[in-house]
Design a protein around this motif. Structure first.
Motif, mmCIF file in Angstrom:
data_model
loop_
_atom_site.group_PDB
_atom_site.id
_atom_site.type_symbol
_atom_site.label_atom_id
_atom_site.label_comp_id
_atom_site.label_asym_id
_atom_site.label_seq_id
_atom_site.Cartn_x
_atom_site.Cartn_y
_atom_site.Cartn_z
ATOM 1 N N ASN A 1 -18.817 -26.150 -10.193
ATOM 2 C CA ASN A 1 -18.832 -26.256 -11.872
ATOM 3 C C ASN A 1 -18.201 -25.018 -12.471
ATOM 4 O O ASN A 1 -17.720 -25.083 -13.332
ATOM 5 C CB ASN A 1 -20.192 -26.552 -12.344
ATOM 6 N N THR B 1 -12.926 -23.827 -9.952
ATOM 7 C CA THR B 1 -12.334 -25.090 -9.567
ATOM 8 C C THR B 1 -12.786 -25.593 -8.561
ATOM 9 O O THR B 1 -13.138 -25.063 -7.172
ATOM 10 C CB THR B 1 -10.464 -24.687 -9.391
ATOM 11 N N TRP C 1 2.426 -34.209 -4.627
ATOM 12 C CA TRP C 1 2.215 -34.123 -5.808
ATOM 13 C C TRP C 1 1.755 -35.772 -6.517
ATOM 14 O O TRP C 1 1.338 -35.803 -7.488
ATOM 15 C CB TRP C 1 3.254 -33.638 -6.889
ATOM 16 N N GLN C 2 2.427 -36.610 -5.598
ATOM 17 C CA GLN C 2 2.250 -38.191 -6.208
ATOM 18 C C GLN C 2 0.960 -38.707 -5.613
ATOM 19 O O GLN C 2 0.676 -39.750 -5.872
ATOM 20 C CB GLN C 2 3.483 -38.954 -5.528
ATOM 21 N N ILE C 3 0.294 -37.640 -4.834
ATOM 22 C CA ILE C 3 -1.069 -38.321 -4.413
ATOM 23 C C ILE C 3 -2.029 -38.443 -5.459
ATOM 24 O O ILE C 3 -2.242 -37.735 -6.217
ATOM 25 C CB ILE C 3 -1.890 -37.260 -3.303
ATOM 26 N N PRO C 4 -2.751 -39.581 -5.542
ATOM 27 C CA PRO C 4 -3.728 -39.946 -6.607
ATOM 28 C C PRO C 4 -4.587 -38.884 -6.857
ATOM 29 O O PRO C 4 -5.180 -38.407 -5.870
ATOM 30 C CB PRO C 4 -4.064 -41.119 -6.246
ATOM 31 N N TYR C 5 -4.747 -38.483 -8.264
ATOM 32 C CA TYR C 5 -5.588 -37.517 -8.503
ATOM 33 C C TYR C 5 -5.560 -35.979 -7.966
ATOM 34 O O TYR C 5 -6.360 -35.209 -7.885
ATOM 35 C CB TYR C 5 -7.123 -37.691 -8.001
ATOM 36 N N SER C 6 -4.496 -35.780 -7.405
ATOM 37 C CA SER C 6 -3.925 -34.538 -6.881
ATOM 38 C C SER C 6 -3.859 -33.770 -8.361
ATOM 39 O O SER C 6 -3.313 -34.087 -8.893
ATOM 40 C CB SER C 6 -2.864 -34.537 -5.878
ATOM 41 N N ILE C 7 -4.484 -32.396 -8.140
ATOM 42 C CA ILE C 7 -4.223 -31.439 -9.181
ATOM 43 C C ILE C 7 -3.254 -30.473 -8.920
ATOM 44 O O ILE C 7 -2.678 -29.561 -9.907
ATOM 45 C CB ILE C 7 -5.115 -31.107 -9.921
ATOM 46 N N GLN D 1 -8.963 -33.660 -7.722
ATOM 47 C CA GLN D 1 -9.900 -33.861 -8.662
ATOM 48 C C GLN D 1 -10.167 -35.383 -8.987
ATOM 49 O O GLN D 1 -9.441 -35.791 -9.649
ATOM 50 C CB GLN D 1 -9.647 -33.020 -10.001
ATOM 51 N N TYR E 1 2.269 -24.443 -12.169
ATOM 52 C CA TYR E 1 1.760 -25.518 -12.602
ATOM 53 C C TYR E 1 0.498 -25.705 -11.548
ATOM 54 O O TYR E 1 0.482 -25.724 -10.334
ATOM 55 C CB TYR E 1 2.695 -26.686 -12.453
ATOM 56 N N LEU F 1 -2.108 -24.190 -11.091
ATOM 57 C CA LEU F 1 -3.145 -23.418 -10.837
ATOM 58 C C LEU F 1 -3.516 -22.624 -11.902
ATOM 59 O O LEU F 1 -2.702 -22.177 -12.964
ATOM 60 C CB LEU F 1 -2.243 -22.273 -9.970
ATOM 61 N N ASP F 2 -4.784 -22.096 -12.050
ATOM 62 C CA ASP F 2 -5.245 -21.030 -13.010
ATOM 63 C C ASP F 2 -6.318 -20.065 -12.420
ATOM 64 O O ASP F 2 -6.550 -20.196 -11.201
ATOM 65 C CB ASP F 2 -5.807 -21.773 -14.190
#
Lengths: 262, 770
Positions: free
Chosen positions: B59, B62, B95-101, B168, B533, B535-536
């Protein structure tokens, strides 16, 4: 005869509606963007104080205080200078951006501790702006050429009558496939923008509030709240002390100006 | 009373059958709501301290759920134009994988370098196809010298590369979400292997692990359940030689399973690999009661009784023992509720539902359907005469048997200490599961699935760039890098050092931590501003900029090795940076503690089950003395089985912490049957203790070995599970039941004979005292 006249008028009305309808959704979208851009043009320069509150899913927050100066550019993105006041360790750090619609922005950073200006050469417009949920491309000036447009519908949100326009970024490295913008019909200012990521999934929602009008023309939101639906993080930008037509010169936004920015 | 109940039942036999079918249909409808959990976290209770520590870390930073593509070019060289282009392409597509961030690979690694006062930030590889030899060499040099990449996204020998997709999940419906991710990743893998034929691609990561749990459950359901049914049908038919009664028994078992799974569905419980084994366990356990009832019916009919009378007689003789056996079995299963691992609580409860259902159907549906179906009892139940011979043998050798078993038991019990706790979650899946094979491959050639994460606290907000703090973090990372178990260490100090170098014209001498807090904070700001994009900073630094995450990737090592490594790290922190001292956390750490936690939690449950079951025994036998004697053959099987396990395997884990409680309720059944027959012989038939043993062998010996054989066979089917927890539970249960049978046949009779006075008079006197 009366009947004929009526019939003619009716026909005329019908034709004109048809003509109006002949304007494609794309044209109408562009028309709205152009009008919004027209209304926001001519402010010349502005300054404001920005408080940035970063918040994670659990509610932990951190604050940043930045002063932001902008210089309006004709036929190009605006120039802007951000000076950090807090946290203490980064006080005096200054960040200069020349934003562009389709090319990477130009960026320089002055690190007071290093006493040097560094140019940051990257095409990371889609990257996060100062660690927030805003990307550079969200925060930079919104040039018309930045997107292609498509008018979707009219809709009332939060009691405000809006055009709903879909915008598709023209910048190759954009982090979005599309955005849906709610544009205030009366004032042509954005009320809400929803962002869709590269896989066209809902990513973020940006809500504008506490609008104030300056110089009897320019609307600026006092609060901009960006929520990331995928990570649960959010960022609240609070703008205050807006001042316009400060008499900034181009040289106030030069690389050399960074070191002396206060 | 039983007689009139059975008479009534047989009078209404059609109604009873119809009502049974209706009940099964109603309950069973709930099975359509069943679903499989696909989250390794289900193995941990909500208040498990290791889970809480890990969730707290997740929590704060990431989340690191992921899918990783392991790219292995045939020519063993990642740094070729073709392979880099493939990696770039897959990175882009991911990047097209579902829920990939976020997608990270060697190609989109944000390479920073200085060019005068310019800081160049760009993907390490852009137009891969047009790269020349020199550029490829340069990319290789950068990648192999980058601590963020080496042993993480690129192997040291540059033969394998990884593409890491951070996932995520919204967590709204993980039942759907994880399979979506996995399905997309698998499709992408297939497409890419076709597009780039010279490249092998494997899939690993937490999403694949989670998915493996549900796939293992479904796989077991599809293969082992039919197999166990086939086994039961064959055994029952060989035993009874009658289609009707075999069919009736199978129906009772089927109804019990359907009812139990239906109730599970109605209650909204999600199946896990352990609880998905419930049908096999119910089938195995439930068949016993039907065997007892049916065998007596057949025996009586063979003797010439009418079917109607035989059913009534069988109910009279068996109804009480069946109730007691079911009751103790249910107690054993329910005691699994004290387990710290929810899947085993579920398994206990679902199995308990099944046993209760099987009891009800055995005393209602089974007599009714037997009254309806045509039954032929043309042959004597097999094995009766060998059992009589065995009885004689045991009686005459009792003086030798007793010391032999005593010595054996002591030796085996001493062997228990050879067992070491070990829960390696990767090895929960056997090599038939692709996840296991691919993860082993990735660990050997590229990077590990095992990890230990630390959140190191600098003591105050905005203090994370304090040089004193950073030096300690760096030293900790350096220490970890020297440990033999370690594959990779990810630390923010490397980023600080790289930025410092970049800010000083890429001078290698400046690859060092910033000298003061302000410079550090300003570097961090610069770094934040240059991130791409997805990453933080939150990957490595908390929101308040007070703490940083240090992630250590390790080889797949045993629980004790994980705990020892973590302990060593804690000792290092204690000595060199006491203010940073904290617990390491990760799935590996969680699973390393789970065995011990469960053993401790199950001690309570096992003890409770033991006491309740022993009391039940005393009550059932109406004798404190016989109750105490019965404890020996009830406790010894599990104890000696763990001794044998200690010699043969030497590793116990989560699954084995529950087998004692689980089998206790099952093994007492044979003891109840044997002692009650023995007592009946002594008190009703007035036999002396030796004759009473022979009587018991003759009358209950067959039923004992038949039910035990069925149980052993059923649990052996479970040992074929691809899920190691189920497999070892199956083997252990089989072993315990086999030992219990041996002890009941060989040890219990000599015990009874030596504790019981021989003469009839004394037996009578004793009876009056109780």
């Amino acid at each position: 005869m009366k009947f004929a006249t009526r019939y003619c008028f009716a026909l005329l009305a019908l034709v004109s509606t048809q003509l109006a309808l002949a304007q494609t959704a794309e044209e109408k979208g562009l028309e709205i963007a152009t009008e919004a851009d027209r209304r926001d043009s001519g402010f010349i320069d502005s300054s404001a104080t920005l408080t940035m509150e970063l918040r994670n899913k659990q509610g932990a927050t951190s604050l940043r205080h930045v002063r932001v100066r902008s210089l309006e550019m004709k036929n190009d993105g605006d120039k802007s200078l951000s000076i950090f006041d807090a946290p203490a360790d980064v006080k005096g750090t200054a960040f200069l951006t020349y934003s562009h619609a389709k090319e990477p922005d130009e960026q320089w950073l002055f690190l007071p501790e290093l006493k040097r200006v560094k140019r940051i050469n990257s095409n990371n417009k889609s990257g996060p702006f100062m660690g927030s949920e805003f990307a550079y491309e969200d925060i930079g000036s919104q040039e018309i050429e930045k997107y292609t447009y498509k008018y979707l519908r009219d809709e009332v949100i939060n009691g405000v009558d809006c055009f709903v326009v879909e915008r598709t970024p023209t910048y190759e490295h954009s982090g979005y496939t599309r955005q849906i913008a709610w544009i205030n019909k009366k004032e042509y200012r954005p009320e809400q923008i929803v962002f869709y990521d590269r896989k066209n999934d809902l990513l973020k929602t940006l809500k504008y509030s506490d609008y104030q009008q300056y110089l009897n023309q320019y609307w600026r939101a006092g609060k901009m709240h960006m929520e990331n639906h995928q990570t649960g993080k959010s960022t609240l930008l609070t703008w205050s002390n807006y001042k316009f037509r400060n008499g900034y010169k181009d040289s106030d936004f030069s690389r050399n100006s960074l070191e002396n920015a206060k | 009373m039983l007689k009139s109940y059975t008479e009534w039942l047989l009078k209404w036999k059609y109604a009873v059958v119809a009502l049974s079918l209706l009940t099964v249909a109603l309950l069973g409808y709930g099975a359509s709501r069943l679903g499989f959990t696909n989250d390794y976290r289900v193995f941990f209770s909500a208040d498990n301290p290791q889970l809480l520590a890990f969730e707290n870390l997740q929590n704060t930073y990431t989340k690191n759920d992921n899918v990783m593509f392991v790219i292995s070019p045939e020519d063993g060289q990642v740094f070729t134009a073709q392979t880099l282009e493939a990696i770039r392409d897959i990175t882009e597509q991911s990047w097209q994988i579902p829920y990939s961030i976020r997608v990270d690979s060697v190609t989109n690694f944000q390479h920073t370098r200085a060019e005068g006062d310019d800081l160049m930030v760009a993907d390490l590889v852009t137009a891969a196809e047009s790269l020349g030899t020199e550029e490829l060499m340069e990319i290789r040099r950068v990648a192999l010298n980058e601590p963020m990449l080496i042993n993480r996204l690129i192997s040291k020998d540059s033969a394998h590369a990884g593409i890491n997709v951070t996932i995520q999940l919204p967590g709204v419906d993980q039942m759907k979400e994880t399979p979506e991710v996995v399905a997309h990743a698998r499709k992408l893998r297939e497409d890419m292997m076709q597009k780039y034929p010279g490249i092998d691609i494997r899939l690993v990561g937490i999403a694949m692990l989670n998915n493996a749990f549900s796939e293992a459950s479904m796989h077991d359901g599809q293969t082992l359940v039919p197999l166990s049914f086939a086994a039961i049908i064959i055994v029952m038919f060989l035993l009874l030689r009658d289609i009707s009664s075999t069919g009736a028994a199978v129906l009772v078992v089927l109804f019990s399973i359907v009812s139990a799974m239906g109730i599970t569905g109605w209650l909204g419980m999600r199946l896990t690999p352990p609880s998905a084994s419930a049908p096999i366990i119910i089938l195995t356990v439930a068949i016993g009661s039907t065997v007892h009832l049916l065998v007596t019916i057949m025996q009586e009919m063979y003797k010439g009784m009418s079917k109607h009378d035989a059913i009534i007689e069988s109910m009279r003789v068996n109804a009480t023992p069946i109730f007691l056996c079911s009751f103790t079995t249910v107690l054993g299963f329910l005691s699994m509720n004290t387990s710290d691992a929810p899947p085993f609580r579920d398994l206990g409860n679902i199995s308990a539902f099944g046993v209760i259902a099987s009891y009800i159907f055995t005393v209602t549906f089974l007599p009714a359907i037997m009254a309806i179906l045509p039954v032929k009892a043309t042959h004597h139940v097999v094995g009766t005469s060998p059992m009589i011979k065995l009885g004689h043998w045991v009686v005459s050798h009792r003086k030798k048997i007793l010391p032999f078993f005593t010595v054996m038991s002591i030796v085996l019990i001493l062997m228990i200490s050879r067992n070491q706790l070990n829960d390696i979650f990767v090895n929960y899946f056997d090599e038939s599961v692709p996840f296991r094979v691919d993860t082993d491959f990735a660990t050997e050639h590229l990077t590990g699935t095992y990890s230990i994460d630390y959140s190191l606290d600098s003591g105050a907000p905005e203090n994370v760039s304090n040089p004193d703090f950073l030096r300690k973090v760096e030293a900790f990372a350096d220490w970890y890098r020297q440990q033999p178990e370690v594959i990779h260490v990810n630390t923010i100090t490397d980023t600080f050092k790289r930025l410092n170098k970049n800010m000083h014209g890429d001078d290698p001498a400046m690859y060092a931590l910033p000298e003061n807090s302000r410079l550090g904070a300003q570097y961090l700001l610069l770094y934040e501003m240059s991130l791409p994009y997805g990453l933080d900073l939150n990957n490595q630094i908390d929101v308040a900029k007070q703490a940083t995450r240090l992630s250590v990737t390790i080889k797949t090592i045993s629980s004790s090795q994980v705990l020892a490594l973590e302990e060593r790290a804690k000792a290092w922190l204690h000595q060199h940076a006491p203010e940073l001292k904290t617990e390491g956390t990760s799935p590996a750490v969680m699973f390393s503690h789970i065995g011990m936690r469960n053993i401790i939690s199950m001690i309570k449950g096992t003890t409770l089950a033991f006491i309740l079951i022993s009391l039940t025994m005393m009550f059932a036998l109406r004798s404190v003395k016989y109750g105490f004697i019965s404890l020996i053959p009830n406790v010894l099987p599990a104890a000696t089985a763990f001794g044998i396990w200690g010699m043969a395997v030497g590793e116990v884990g989560l699954a084995l912490s529950i087998v004692t409680a689980m089998t206790l309720g099952i093994v007492v059944d044979d003891t109840i049957h044997f002692i009650s027959k023995y007592m009946r012989a002594r008190h009703e038939k007035d036999l002396d203790n030796q004759d009473a043993v022979r009587y018991a062998f003759r009358h209950v010996g067959v039923a004992m070995w038949v039910t035990s054989t069925v149980l052993i066979a059923g649990f052996l089917v479970l040992s074929l599970s691809a899920f190691e927890l189920n497999a070892s539970m199956g083997i252990m249960n089989s072993m315990i039941i086999a030992i219990a049978l041996i002890l009941d046949l060989f040890l219990l009779p000599p015990l009874l004979m030596s504790f019981d006075k021989r003469s009839r008079e004394q037996a009578h006197n004793e009876e009056t005292h109780i």
